[in-house]
Design a protein around this motif. Structure first.
Motif, PDB file in Angstrom:
ATOM      1  N   SER A 288      -4.394   1.201  11.290  1.00 20.84           N
ATOM      2  CA  SER A 288      -3.549   0.185  10.680  1.00 20.84           C
ATOM      3  C   SER A 288      -3.241   0.552   9.221  1.00 20.84           C
ATOM      4  CB  SER A 288      -4.202  -1.195  10.818  1.00 20.84           C
ATOM      5  OG  SER A 288      -3.291  -2.221  10.525  1.00 20.84           O
ATOM      6  N   SER A 289      -3.442  -0.343   8.270  1.00 24.83           N
ATOM      7  CA  SER A 289      -3.184   0.021   6.875  1.00 24.83           C
ATOM      8  C   SER A 289      -4.070   1.170   6.435  1.00 24.83           C
ATOM      9  CB  SER A 289      -3.370  -1.185   5.960  1.00 24.83           C
ATOM     10  OG  SER A 289      -4.644  -1.761   6.138  1.00 24.83           O
ATOM     11  N   GLY A 290      -5.249   1.299   7.067  1.00 23.87           N
ATOM     12  CA  GLY A 290      -6.111   2.444   6.788  1.00 23.87           C
ATOM     13  C   GLY A 290      -5.488   3.757   7.227  1.00 23.87           C
ATOM     14  N   ALA A 291      -4.584   3.701   8.215  1.00 24.15           N
ATOM     15  CA  ALA A 291      -3.863   4.914   8.616  1.00 24.15           C
ATOM     16  C   ALA A 291      -2.935   5.373   7.504  1.00 24.15           C
ATOM     17  CB  ALA A 291      -3.078   4.652   9.897  1.00 24.15           C
ATOM     18  N   VAL A 292      -2.271   4.438   6.842  1.00 24.90           N
ATOM     19  CA  VAL A 292      -1.385   4.795   5.745  1.00 24.90           C
ATOM     20  C   VAL A 292      -2.205   5.328   4.570  1.00 24.90           C
ATOM     21  CG1 VAL A 292       0.482   4.016   4.248  1.00 24.90           C
ATOM     22  CG2 VAL A 292       0.220   3.019   6.519  1.00 24.90           C
ATOM     23  N   LEU A 293      -3.343   4.697   4.286  1.00 22.52           N
ATOM     24  CA  LEU A 293      -4.225   5.204   3.240  1.00 22.52           C
ATOM     25  C   LEU A 293      -4.717   6.611   3.577  1.00 22.52           C
ATOM     26  CD1 LEU A 293      -5.945   4.986   0.699  1.00 22.52           C
ATOM     27  CD2 LEU A 293      -7.634   3.687   2.034  1.00 22.52           C
ATOM     28  N   ALA A 294      -5.100   6.830   4.825  1.00 21.55           N
ATOM     29  CA  ALA A 294      -5.562   8.161   5.241  1.00 21.55           C
ATOM     30  C   ALA A 294      -4.461   9.202   5.033  1.00 21.55           C
ATOM     31  CB  ALA A 294      -5.990   8.121   6.703  1.00 21.55           C
ATOM     32  N   LEU A 295      -3.211   8.832   5.317  1.00 29.41           N
ATOM     33  CA  LEU A 295      -2.096   9.747   5.106  1.00 29.41           C
ATOM     34  C   LEU A 295      -1.889  10.037   3.628  1.00 29.41           C
ATOM     35  CD1 LEU A 295       0.295  11.416   6.015  1.00 29.41           C
ATOM     36  CD2 LEU A 295       1.581   9.290   6.369  1.00 29.41           C
ATOM     37  N   GLU A 296      -2.041   9.023   2.780  1.00 30.40           N
ATOM     38  CA  GLU A 296      -1.944   9.254   1.337  1.00 30.40           C
ATOM     39  C   GLU A 296      -3.026  10.238   0.876  1.00 30.40           C
ATOM     40  OE1 GLU A 296       0.497   8.407  -0.398  1.00 30.40           O
ATOM     41  OE2 GLU A 296       1.325   6.506   0.327  1.00 30.40           O
ATOM     42  N   ALA A 297      -4.234  10.095   1.418  1.00 23.12           N
ATOM     43  CA  ALA A 297      -5.313  11.019   1.058  1.00 23.12           C
ATOM     44  C   ALA A 297      -5.004  12.426   1.534  1.00 23.12           C
ATOM     45  CB  ALA A 297      -6.634  10.525   1.651  1.00 23.12           C
ATOM     46  N   ALA A 298      -4.463  12.551   2.748  1.00 21.22           N
ATOM     47  CA  ALA A 298      -4.136  13.869   3.283  1.00 21.22           C
ATOM     48  C   ALA A 298      -3.040  14.540   2.467  1.00 21.22           C
ATOM     49  CB  ALA A 298      -3.711  13.735   4.742  1.00 21.22           C
ATOM     50  N   ALA A 299      -2.069  13.757   2.013  1.00 28.57           N
ATOM     51  CA  ALA A 299      -0.997  14.312   1.196  1.00 28.57           C
ATOM     52  C   ALA A 299      -1.517  14.762  -0.168  1.00 28.57           C
ATOM     53  CB  ALA A 299       0.113  13.288   1.021  1.00 28.57           C
ATOM     54  N   ALA A 300      -2.532  14.068  -0.680  1.00 30.46           N
ATOM     55  CA  ALA A 300      -3.103  14.417  -1.979  1.00 30.46           C
ATOM     56  C   ALA A 300      -4.099  15.566  -1.895  1.00 30.46           C
ATOM     57  CB  ALA A 300      -3.794  13.183  -2.583  1.00 30.46           C
ATOM     58  N   MET A 301      -4.713  15.739  -0.709  1.00 30.37           N
ATOM     59  CA  MET A 301      -5.774  16.758  -0.564  1.00 30.37           C
ATOM     60  C   MET A 301      -5.562  17.575   0.717  1.00 30.37           C
ATOM     61  SD  MET A 301      -9.038  14.395  -1.699  1.00 30.37           S
ATOM     62  CE  MET A 301      -8.627  13.082  -0.526  1.00 30.37           C
ATOM     63  N   PRO A 302      -4.425  18.257   0.846  1.00 29.07           N
ATOM     64  CA  PRO A 302      -4.114  18.931   2.111  1.00 29.07           C
ATOM     65  C   PRO A 302      -5.076  20.052   2.478  1.00 29.07           C
ATOM     66  CG  PRO A 302      -2.549  19.574   0.403  1.00 29.07           C
ATOM     67  CD  PRO A 302      -3.355  18.440  -0.154  1.00 29.07           C
ATOM     68  N   ARG A 303      -5.760  20.620   1.512  1.00 31.71           N
ATOM     69  CA  ARG A 303      -6.684  21.712   1.816  1.00 31.71           C
ATOM     70  C   ARG A 303      -8.077  21.212   2.193  1.00 31.71           C
ATOM     71  NH1 ARG A 303      -5.286  26.587  -2.518  1.00 31.71           N
ATOM     72  NH2 ARG A 303      -3.036  26.674  -2.053  1.00 31.71           N
ATOM     73  N   LYS A 304      -8.308  19.930   2.030  1.00 30.89           N
ATOM     74  CA  LYS A 304      -9.634  19.376   2.330  1.00 30.89           C
ATOM     75  C   LYS A 304      -9.662  18.577   3.622  1.00 30.89           C
ATOM     76  CE  LYS A 304     -11.297  19.217  -2.437  1.00 30.89           C
ATOM     77  NZ  LYS A 304     -11.959  18.385  -3.480  1.00 30.89           N
ATOM     78  N   ILE A 305      -8.509  18.094   4.068  1.00 32.17           N
ATOM     79  CA  ILE A 305      -8.435  17.327   5.305  1.00 32.17           C
ATOM     80  C   ILE A 305      -7.845  18.232   6.387  1.00 32.17           C
ATOM     81  CG2 ILE A 305      -7.384  15.327   6.432  1.00 32.17           C
ATOM     82  CD1 ILE A 305      -7.650  13.829   3.790  1.00 32.17           C
ATOM     83  N   LYS A 306      -8.672  18.557   7.387  1.00 25.28           N
ATOM     84  CA  LYS A 306      -8.322  19.579   8.381  1.00 25.28           C
ATOM     85  C   LYS A 306      -7.417  19.059   9.491  1.00 25.28           C
ATOM     86  CE  LYS A 306     -12.614  20.523   9.347  1.00 25.28           C
ATOM     87  NZ  LYS A 306     -13.754  21.212   9.993  1.00 25.28           N
ATOM     88  N   GLY A 307      -7.473  17.781   9.738  1.00 24.42           N
ATOM     89  CA  GLY A 307      -6.665  17.162  10.773  1.00 24.42           C
ATOM     90  C   GLY A 307      -6.662  15.671  10.563  1.00 24.42           C
ATOM     91  N   LEU A 308      -5.615  14.998  11.036  1.00 20.69           N
ATOM     92  CA  LEU A 308      -5.427  13.585  10.733  1.00 20.69           C
ATOM     93  C   LEU A 308      -4.938  12.870  11.972  1.00 20.69           C
ATOM     94  CD1 LEU A 308      -5.333  11.579   8.282  1.00 20.69           C
ATOM     95  CD2 LEU A 308      -2.935  12.233   8.019  1.00 20.69           C
ATOM     96  N   ALA A 309      -5.606  11.780  12.337  1.00 18.21           N
ATOM     97  CA  ALA A 309      -5.161  10.927  13.440  1.00 18.21           C
ATOM     98  C   ALA A 309      -4.902   9.533  12.887  1.00 18.21           C
ATOM     99  CB  ALA A 309      -6.202  10.875  14.552  1.00 18.21           C
ATOM    100  N   LEU A 310      -3.744   8.972  13.209  1.00 16.19           N
ATOM    101  CA  LEU A 310      -3.311   7.694  12.656  1.00 16.19           C
ATOM    102  C   LEU A 310      -2.975   6.752  13.802  1.00 16.19           C
ATOM    103  CD1 LEU A 310      -0.796   9.108  10.001  1.00 16.19           C
ATOM    104  CD2 LEU A 310      -3.249   8.706   9.717  1.00 16.19           C
ATOM    105  N   TYR A 311      -3.645   5.593  13.831  1.00 16.95           N
ATOM    106  CA  TYR A 311      -3.354   4.600  14.866  1.00 16.95           C
ATOM    107  C   TYR A 311      -2.605   3.421  14.263  1.00 16.95           C
ATOM    108  CZ  TYR A 311      -3.668   1.699  18.998  1.00 16.95           C
ATOM    109  OH  TYR A 311      -3.337   0.945  20.094  1.00 16.95           O
ATOM    110  N   GLU A 312      -1.377   3.272  14.671  1.00 14.20           N
ATOM    111  CA  GLU A 312      -0.514   2.137  14.345  1.00 14.20           C
ATOM    112  C   GLU A 312      -0.415   1.835  12.846  1.00 14.20           C
ATOM    113  OE1 GLU A 312      -0.941  -1.286  16.929  1.00 14.20           O
ATOM    114  OE2 GLU A 312       0.136  -0.162  18.458  1.00 14.20           O
ATOM    115  N   PRO A 313       0.118   2.771  12.059  1.00 14.02           N
ATOM    116  CA  PRO A 313       0.444   2.423  10.666  1.00 14.02           C
ATOM    117  C   PRO A 313       1.430   1.259  10.660  1.00 14.02           C
ATOM    118  CG  PRO A 313       1.469   4.501  11.336  1.00 14.02           C
ATOM    119  CD  PRO A 313       0.528   4.125  12.421  1.00 14.02           C
ATOM    120  N   PRO A 314       1.091   0.119  10.046  1.00 17.15           N
ATOM    121  CA  PRO A 314       1.867  -1.114  10.256  1.00 17.15           C
ATOM    122  C   PRO A 314       3.068  -1.253   9.335  1.00 17.15           C
ATOM    123  CG  PRO A 314      -0.044  -1.598   8.928  1.00 17.15           C
ATOM    124  CD  PRO A 314      -0.106  -0.118   9.241  1.00 17.15           C
TER     125      PRO A 314
END
Length: 271
Positions: free
Chosen positions: A96-122
């Motif tokens: 949910s909103s945590g999916a959008v936050l997770a995406l913001e983190a991945a965009a800020a730290m692309p070399r540290k987050i190896k893969g990203l799964a997002l369920y229903e960004p609202p």
């Protein structure tokens, strides 16, 4: 319980379960470890058969402290602190909103987050950025006034809880634990408002070059599919999947194997 200190001095409480490559779970609005007794524990148990699972209280909830003023970048720094706990890199699953936050983190730290799964960004693409900013402003005003119960009530009514069900919930022993984190709803509304600043997904999301899986359920709120499509359209290395029979409250027994395969192989497609 273990804690880690974020860059601005906020302490973040977390649990570690399992062994193997690290997976950090990012909760949506209202959720934290003390109140989530069903979906997340089951999901953790299944993922922990293959991964080291980090489940944490987002700032202002449970065993995590908070500091004013809020900015999405501060919660990205919280995830960065957790990444250091697990050796500097991890997979991330956000809901949910945590999916959008997770995406913001991945965009800020692309070399540290190896893969990203997002369920229903609202995110509802049919609603304007101004509408999202207005909703955030209203929540921020209530948070500044300490109207925690009202914030939680407004949120639950807004996502479709019937008034009589809310009245019953507020009379139950579980209500104080939920109402206590009402002010953190301002965080979630800010995350969505920042993401929806323009008609198209933010350019910064294109920094998230790791494999990304964007999911929704076909029995969920009508706008979720369009929101998942909108988010996926702003990414390079993305797979988009709709799960049959799933609502916004997914079945962890269905989702865990899917996430496991995606994180292990970087894809859920059959080749």
């Amino acid at each position: 319980m273990p804690q880690v200190t974020s860059q601005d001095g906020v302490t973040i409480g977390y649990d570690v379960t399992g062994s193997g490559p690290a997976v950090i779970l990012v909760a949506g609005a209202t959720q934290y470890r003390a109140v989530d007794r069903t979906v997340t524990p089951t999901l953790i148990g299944l993922l922990a058969q293959h991964f080291t699972v980090i489940n944490f209280d987002r700032r202002g909830r449970g065993e995590s402290s908070d500091k004013w003023p809020y900015a999405v970048a501060r919660e990205v720094e919280d995830i960065a602190a957790l990444l250091e706990v697990v050796g500097g890199e991890a997979f991330v699953f956000g809901v949910s909103s945590g999916a959008v936050l997770a995406l913001e983190a991945a965009a800020a730290m692309p070399r540290k987050i190896k893969g990203l799964a997002l369920y229903e960004p609202p995110i509802d693409p049919s609603r304007s950025g101004n509408a999202y900013r207005y909703e955030h402003m209203q929540m921020a005003m209530q948070a500044a006034q300490g109207r925690s119960d009202e914030m939680m009530s407004d949120f639950l009514l807004g996502v479709g809880m019937p008034r009589e069900a809310l009245d019953g919930f507020k009379a139950s022993p579980a209500w104080p634990a939920f109402a206590a984190v009402g002010p953190t709803l301002e965080h979630d509304y800010r995350i969505l408002a920042d993401a929806r600043a323009g008609d198209a997904p933010p350019d910064r999301w294109q920094n998230a070059i790791m494999p990304v899986l964007v999911l929704d359920g076909d029995k969920s709120f009508p706008f979720m599919a369009a929101g998942a499509d909108w988010v996926a359209s702003g990414l390079h290395n993305v797979e988009r999947l709709t799960l049959a029979g799933q609502t916004h409250e997914f079945d962890p027994k269905l989702l865990a194997p899917l996430i496991t395969v995606f994180f292990q192989l970087g894809s859920v497609q059959v080749h």
